[in-house]
Design a protein around this motif. Structure first.
Motif, PDB file in Angstrom:
ATOM      1  N   PRO B 213       0.806  -1.230   0.000  1.00  0.00           N
ATOM      2  CA  PRO B 213       0.000   0.000   0.000  1.00  0.00           C
ATOM      3  C   PRO B 213       0.832   1.269   0.000  1.00  0.00           C
ATOM      4  O   PRO B 213       0.309   2.334  -0.319  1.00  0.00           O
ATOM      5  CB  PRO B 213      -0.834  -0.121   1.281  1.00  0.00           C
ATOM      6  CG  PRO B 213      -0.157  -1.135   2.127  1.00  0.00           C
ATOM      7  CD  PRO B 213       0.559  -2.055   1.192  1.00  0.00           C
ATOM      8  N   GLN B 214       2.095   1.190   0.337  1.00  0.00           N
ATOM      9  CA  GLN B 214       2.860   2.442   0.447  1.00  0.00           C
ATOM     10  C   GLN B 214       2.999   3.191  -0.878  1.00  0.00           C
ATOM     11  O   GLN B 214       3.280   4.379  -0.887  1.00  0.00           O
ATOM     12  CB  GLN B 214       4.243   2.195   1.070  1.00  0.00           C
ATOM     13  CG  GLN B 214       5.232   1.546   0.142  1.00  0.00           C
ATOM     14  CD  GLN B 214       6.667   1.638   0.679  1.00  0.00           C
ATOM     15  OE1 GLN B 214       7.174   2.700   0.988  1.00  0.00           O
ATOM     16  NE2 GLN B 214       7.298   0.489   0.785  1.00  0.00           N
ATOM     17  N   TRP B 215       2.800   2.492  -2.002  1.00  0.00           N
ATOM     18  CA  TRP B 215       2.933   3.180  -3.297  1.00  0.00           C
ATOM     19  C   TRP B 215       1.618   3.763  -3.797  1.00  0.00           C
ATOM     20  O   TRP B 215       1.592   4.432  -4.823  1.00  0.00           O
ATOM     21  CB  TRP B 215       3.469   2.219  -4.372  1.00  0.00           C
ATOM     22  CG  TRP B 215       4.662   1.438  -3.955  1.00  0.00           C
ATOM     23  CD1 TRP B 215       4.796   0.086  -3.955  1.00  0.00           C
ATOM     24  CD2 TRP B 215       5.907   1.954  -3.463  1.00  0.00           C
ATOM     25  NE1 TRP B 215       6.023  -0.294  -3.496  1.00  0.00           N
ATOM     26  CE2 TRP B 215       6.735   0.847  -3.181  1.00  0.00           C
ATOM     27  CE3 TRP B 215       6.402   3.243  -3.223  1.00  0.00           C
ATOM     28  CZ2 TRP B 215       8.018   0.972  -2.678  1.00  0.00           C
ATOM     29  CZ3 TRP B 215       7.693   3.383  -2.715  1.00  0.00           C
ATOM     30  CH2 TRP B 215       8.483   2.256  -2.453  1.00  0.00           C
ATOM     31  N   TRP B 216       0.549   3.495  -3.078  1.00  0.00           N
ATOM     32  CA  TRP B 216      -0.787   3.760  -3.629  1.00  0.00           C
ATOM     33  C   TRP B 216      -1.485   4.925  -2.925  1.00  0.00           C
ATOM     34  O   TRP B 216      -1.302   5.182  -1.751  1.00  0.00           O
ATOM     35  CB  TRP B 216      -1.656   2.506  -3.490  1.00  0.00           C
ATOM     36  CG  TRP B 216      -1.191   1.352  -4.320  1.00  0.00           C
ATOM     37  CD1 TRP B 216      -0.106   0.556  -4.080  1.00  0.00           C
ATOM     38  CD2 TRP B 216      -1.760   0.882  -5.538  1.00  0.00           C
ATOM     39  NE1 TRP B 216       0.028  -0.388  -5.071  1.00  0.00           N
ATOM     40  CE2 TRP B 216      -0.981  -0.212  -5.983  1.00  0.00           C
ATOM     41  CE3 TRP B 216      -2.862   1.262  -6.319  1.00  0.00           C
ATOM     42  CZ2 TRP B 216      -1.273  -0.919  -7.155  1.00  0.00           C
ATOM     43  CZ3 TRP B 216      -3.152   0.561  -7.477  1.00  0.00           C
ATOM     44  CH2 TRP B 216      -2.358  -0.523  -7.891  1.00  0.00           C
ATOM     45  N   HIS B 217      -2.346   5.593  -3.725  1.00  0.00           N
ATOM     46  CA  HIS B 217      -3.314   6.482  -3.117  1.00  0.00           C
ATOM     47  C   HIS B 217      -4.214   5.662  -2.185  1.00  0.00           C
ATOM     48  O   HIS B 217      -4.441   4.474  -2.403  1.00  0.00           O
ATOM     49  CB  HIS B 217      -4.245   7.088  -4.193  1.00  0.00           C
ATOM     50  CG  HIS B 217      -3.647   8.205  -4.969  1.00  0.00           C
ATOM     51  ND1 HIS B 217      -3.404   8.120  -6.318  1.00  0.00           N
ATOM     52  CD2 HIS B 217      -3.268   9.460  -4.601  1.00  0.00           C
ATOM     53  CE1 HIS B 217      -2.900   9.268  -6.749  1.00  0.00           C
ATOM     54  NE2 HIS B 217      -2.799  10.100  -5.729  1.00  0.00           N
ATOM     55  N   SER B 218      -4.802   6.324  -1.207  1.00  0.00           N
ATOM     56  CA  SER B 218      -5.750   5.653  -0.341  1.00  0.00           C
ATOM     57  C   SER B 218      -6.935   5.119  -1.152  1.00  0.00           C
ATOM     58  O   SER B 218      -7.317   3.956  -1.031  1.00  0.00           O
ATOM     59  CB  SER B 218      -6.233   6.634   0.737  1.00  0.00           C
ATOM     60  OG  SER B 218      -7.172   6.038   1.572  1.00  0.00           O
ATOM     61  N   ASP B 219      -7.516   5.950  -2.012  1.00  0.00           N
ATOM     62  CA  ASP B 219      -8.623   5.496  -2.860  1.00  0.00           C
ATOM     63  C   ASP B 219      -8.172   4.399  -3.824  1.00  0.00           C
ATOM     64  O   ASP B 219      -8.938   3.480  -4.124  1.00  0.00           O
ATOM     65  CB  ASP B 219      -9.181   6.657  -3.708  1.00  0.00           C
ATOM     66  CG  ASP B 219     -10.027   7.629  -2.894  1.00  0.00           C
ATOM     67  OD1 ASP B 219     -10.165   7.434  -1.674  1.00  0.00           O
ATOM     68  OD2 ASP B 219     -10.538   8.594  -3.495  1.00  0.00           O
ATOM     69  N   TRP B 221      -5.761   2.194  -3.365  1.00  0.00           N
ATOM     70  CA  TRP B 221      -5.558   0.934  -2.643  1.00  0.00           C
ATOM     71  C   TRP B 221      -6.901   0.272  -2.321  1.00  0.00           C
ATOM     72  O   TRP B 221      -7.058  -0.951  -2.461  1.00  0.00           O
ATOM     73  CB  TRP B 221      -4.759   1.185  -1.365  1.00  0.00           C
ATOM     74  CG  TRP B 221      -4.417  -0.067  -0.619  1.00  0.00           C
ATOM     75  CD1 TRP B 221      -4.883  -0.451   0.600  1.00  0.00           C
ATOM     76  CD2 TRP B 221      -3.529  -1.114  -1.063  1.00  0.00           C
ATOM     77  NE1 TRP B 221      -4.354  -1.667   0.947  1.00  0.00           N
ATOM     78  CE2 TRP B 221      -3.512  -2.103  -0.050  1.00  0.00           C
ATOM     79  CE3 TRP B 221      -2.756  -1.311  -2.210  1.00  0.00           C
ATOM     80  CZ2 TRP B 221      -2.762  -3.269  -0.152  1.00  0.00           C
ATOM     81  CZ3 TRP B 221      -1.999  -2.475  -2.318  1.00  0.00           C
ATOM     82  CH2 TRP B 221      -2.012  -3.432  -1.296  1.00  0.00           C
ATOM     83  N   TYR B 265      -4.737   5.009 -11.006  1.00  0.00           N
ATOM     84  CA  TYR B 265      -4.214   4.555  -9.709  1.00  0.00           C
ATOM     85  C   TYR B 265      -2.957   3.699  -9.891  1.00  0.00           C
ATOM     86  O   TYR B 265      -1.987   3.829  -9.145  1.00  0.00           O
ATOM     87  CB  TYR B 265      -5.271   3.724  -8.979  1.00  0.00           C
ATOM     88  CG  TYR B 265      -6.486   4.474  -8.535  1.00  0.00           C
ATOM     89  CD1 TYR B 265      -6.387   5.699  -7.862  1.00  0.00           C
ATOM     90  CD2 TYR B 265      -7.761   3.964  -8.764  1.00  0.00           C
ATOM     91  CE1 TYR B 265      -7.518   6.383  -7.439  1.00  0.00           C
ATOM     92  CE2 TYR B 265      -8.901   4.646  -8.335  1.00  0.00           C
ATOM     93  CZ  TYR B 265      -8.770   5.850  -7.668  1.00  0.00           C
ATOM     94  OH  TYR B 265      -9.884   6.520  -7.250  1.00  0.00           O
TER      95      TYR B 265
END
Lengths: 367, 367, 367, 367
Positions: B213-219, B221, B265
């Motif tokens: 998840p560290q590479w992703w936007h919250s939405d 992910w 994303y």
């Protein structure tokens, strides 16, 4: 949180809102996790399970309670969370009493305090929503002043084409998303010195603004239809008169106060109907010294994106702001529930375009 | 549409895609509604019911078939829609044969042709999706070339800080959203001359890009988790080898070809993992003459918003672009399914950040 | 299927309904799978992929296309399914030409024919629904007679308390769920010789039957509210007069014909309003020789459950009926779209209580 | 409710369950509404707003809080509901002190007491579910005995074909749905004297019972797939050993205790796997004197339908039972959380076939 009954601490409202109990535990956990565990030798975590309950959205800090389950927190009991707070407060006092604290530690403490202020505001907005959904309109504080009337005449502030600088500069606290300060080129524009009032919003409603798709975004119109939106949140008509649910209870709508609890979609539709537009965040910041602001968060025409050269915090705090930079619109200013001292011209607030539970309003721009 | 069976004309795939039969009727209706009804004296509408079937999203033009019902169009029969096309084509020829057509009429005809080109591209993307969802991977055209290999070395194009002009200028057709041409101030930046390849995308996958998840936007992910996304759309692993569904049928993945069918994303997560970023649309346009582009639509870091001073079309065509300027990201360039002559440097394409059925890829920027 | 356009073969309507093309392939597949593959030496399956497309719900026969994807079947083309049918028909003729076919084989052939008759009826009900959902009310067959008027006076048939036998007996085909014949004890009861008419249903509507929860099941009322049910399916009011969509197109409602396309919930509410009740399936069967039946499937007050001593078919056909014996209500009789010769007194039809797309009506019982 | 924290009174779990606070208010409201308002001259309703909060499902008694909003009841505060209870208790004592109370009044008081007992049981099942969903398995009462071990050997009780009488008879309280007593004809059958144990259920699981659709109803299998059901509710495997969440906290699974918290779908699949079946409710009642029952509610093969000649209560209490007679299966017996004295042989409990939060088990029948 003084006026709350114990059960109120579990008050839930909607997906985006959290119960008071959770806000209390979460802000406490923030100090424990981001500061005490790293900075205080031999600090004993109050309860290792609390990380599961009170982690908001930090993926790098492990599993957590799903957001929609926050209101199921009947255990740990409130009394235990108060103990948790006292325990962490005492440890923080120990830490602050130390000499020679590093800059980086002081920065984290400052972040923790600003984080707490954000949750103080969120608590009021969330709790208003929770009360507003209960039958028979319970009162939070009969004296709470939500709606001060705008004074002085509306005027257009004119700024010329040119290079402006925006973003935080100088000393003082700011979040990572307000930096770096950078140049933007703006065409000449005009921006209103005042917020749009309930009176003006009623004109929009009476002109059929909520019934006419020509003023709306396609997504906005679909949202309006699906949710059957016909007025700002918390408005209701009783015996032909508009009432407004506030933290002071149900009140007659004050026409001269700035409109609040509107979505970006509604703000944009209003501007279209007027033949004008919302300001961009750069315009807002360039003009802010001429403006009357602070009563309502103001929707801008800017999507929430990183500034050129944006650097997120290091470590778990990296997730504080950066990962939310998609699908949201920037709001500028502050509102009547923003803690004193928390507002500043470079502050970037952000919400999804359909959100209305914040104290959100608008001002217009043109050209 | 030559390779289609009659039943294929009803092929449906997903909410955002339309069946071939509908594209055919809609583009015909566009000429009839926006041009013939207003410009040709005594023009008889082919069938007054067709407006209900073939209006896409023009609120001001009356009721219409819901988007999700487009694939239920077993009647009118395809033969009748072909008659409709011939009838409208003949009337258009009559109109074009007239002398002294006003500029405004010619503009609408040009818009109708560009609109038709957009639907030619949409037909291919939609139909690929429909075939891709059927069992046993049917083939559209065994010779269809989706994946040409990138040539020459990857290089960083460096541009200095300064004022640039973007937006359409000069003669030639453009959509309303490409204007007006205007100045932007850009800090110094570097942009890659090449698109990211399947080879590079596999490296991201092998490095756990879809699991971290560290590479992703919250939405982003949340979307990845909910939809269980683990690779670009149309990829599947068979006996340990990556296969790729294309308009030419199922094929072995070509590693040197540019990656396609990724969401914003995913593109953003890839850039985060690389420690770089996507270009803004202004950077892309400023640098476009140095770039190799046209194989894939390229996600940018820019939200789809109006240019300063944007003026939508007049009349019902007002709804063509402006009402979509929220919740979407800008794509620049063009793709292998874009009709020849339809691409230009100022072209602004736009999609929601989770969409993958278009031929979408990315290039990186930095600084 | 004669009146259909090629595109009509893909007509879809709702989750429970299938497109004509699928019915055609599925009934053909049933003969191939349950008979030819096992009984004809050296029979070559027409296409091994067809099992995936045309298996309806037989878990033991492998993976299958999801029900909601049946209308996406643009390939295989209709022409190929017609070839499939000819191929299987020819093989069936070869099989039937053989001497000394075992009883068990003849039983399966009889099951296949009855299965096909069930799908002939389903095709008409499903296709009516598909047409009914399209704009502008297309016609299937302008002569199709759905609504014959009831003749003769309504009377109450009185039967005394006692032991009755129900279930299939004697020679002739029956499904497994109609056996074994068994005794039931019935208290004295009365049952109407006639179905409820549209005229009587209008009285219920005018008396506020659809607005008053006191006549409804709790689940029925929730369904009525959610789906906004205000009249039988296919009724619509135009200029103050009730219209009825039929296979012969839109028609004025015939008041003396039996009501149709009502759910169990509606039938039950009507009976409550009358102060009477629906018959049980045992009562219906005990009284059937005195009744006028066959125009509408009749909802009964009996849940679809196994008879005492019920034995399902052996092998994959085990799944034909038994696994559906929960959550459904029994219907008795037959309807205007039931193939001639397919009806019998012991026939047990069954649907979920909210289904209305079948030709369903009701008669009353009391005591 | 003694072991509860104040916040526990708002504990919610699922759509079908209510928070403790609501159970408390609702049972109090029942006495006020069905008895005091009608029978005690000059009775003053405690708070007219409480009808909105505490009406469960009585349509004839006006608007009410939606079921899913019951856990949002932070106001009225618990203390006020306790006051409400005392107020109503006092008024009930006044009423009971009167001489010459009519039979009808006494009947309603008895109904109110039985209603309260039903909610005592519901409180425990609902609260168990609420605790079971919280992290870290909170304990309700460390001594709570859910799982007593079955004693003595399993035997088959054989009953001959014949006419039996079922339904309530004689003096003593019963609900309307248990009457009238009536004759049923039953074929010869056998029924087990004992409930199925956890040990036997584990055999079913180890034999792949949850993975093989052949044992399941079609609706049951769809439910199992969608919900990913792999064991009874509250079971979890920790380090290779089955744990069971109980009102006494998390415990090692007791193999000799009767299985509980299974749906009708699971019970039926188990019986299919055994080559046996569930008893009908008539069989259960006919055999009840030979059975060991009371530890678990037992799923039967009978749908919840009215007995022949069923008469619902008069007035608002009409809605108590009758409107639920569709889509549910009958359970017989009682469970470890049923209040003492509340069980009787004619008692008909009923739930939807997928519900598992009750203390539900099964026994087998055959022939």
């Amino acid at each position: 949180m003084e006026p709350l009954s114990i059960e109120d601490y579990l008050a839930r409202s909607s997906f985006e809102a959290s119960p008071p109990k959770w806000h209390l535990g979460h802000t406490t956990w923030f100090f424990e996790t981001f500061i005490l565990k790293n900075q205080l030798n031999q600090y004993q975590v109050f309860d290792p399970k609390f990380g599961y309950y009170f982690n908001s959205y930090y993926e790098s800090l492990g599993d957590r309670l799903a957001r929609e389950e926050r209101s199921s927190l009947t255990r740990p009991a409130l009394a235990l969370i108060h103990d948790y707070r006292k325990y962490v407060d005492a440890a923080m006092m120990d830490l602050l009493a130390k000499e020679g604290l590093k800059e980086e530690v002081l920065d984290f403490i400052e972040l923790g305090l600003n984080h707490e202020q954000q949750h103080q505001e969120l608590f009021l907005t969330d709790f208003k929503k929770a009360l507003g959904q209960q039958a028979h309109a319970p009162v939070y504080d009969p004296q709470f002043p939500e709606d001060e009337v705008l004074e002085g005449p509306q005027k257009w502030i004119e700024l010329p084409e040119g290079l402006y600088e925006i973003g935080h500069s100088g000393a003082g606290f700011h979040f990572d998303n307000e930096a770096p300060r950078h140049k933007v080129f703006l065409p000449a524009f005009a921006i209103s010195n005042q917020l749009i009032t309930n009176e003006e919003w009623l004109e929009f409603m009476e002109a059929g603004g909520y019934e006419n798709p020509q003023w709306w975004h396609s997504d906005g119109w679909a949202w309006r239809q699906k949710e059957n939106i016909e007025a700002p949140l918390y408005w209701s008509k009783q015996e032909g008169r508009w009432q407004n649910f506030t933290l002071a209870g149900m009140q007659e709508l004050k026409r001269e106060a700035p409109v609040k609890h509107i979505s970006y979609y509604e703000a944009w539709a209003f501007a279209q109907w007027k033949g004008q537009r919302l300001p961009t965040e750069a315009e807002w910041e360039a003009a802010q010294e001429f403006l009357d602001w602070g009563a309502r968060w103001e929707w801008t025409e800017s999507a929430y994106l990183p500034y050129p050269g944006y650097k997120p915090y290091i470590g778990p705090a990296k997730e504080y702001n950066g990962k939310f930079m998609v699908n949201q619109m920037v709001l500028r200013g502050a509102s009547v529930v923003t803690p004193t001292g928390h507002a500043r011209p470079s502050y970037r607030n952000f919400f999804h375009p359909h959100f209305r539970w914040q104290f959100t309003g608008l001002r217009l721009a043109k050209k």
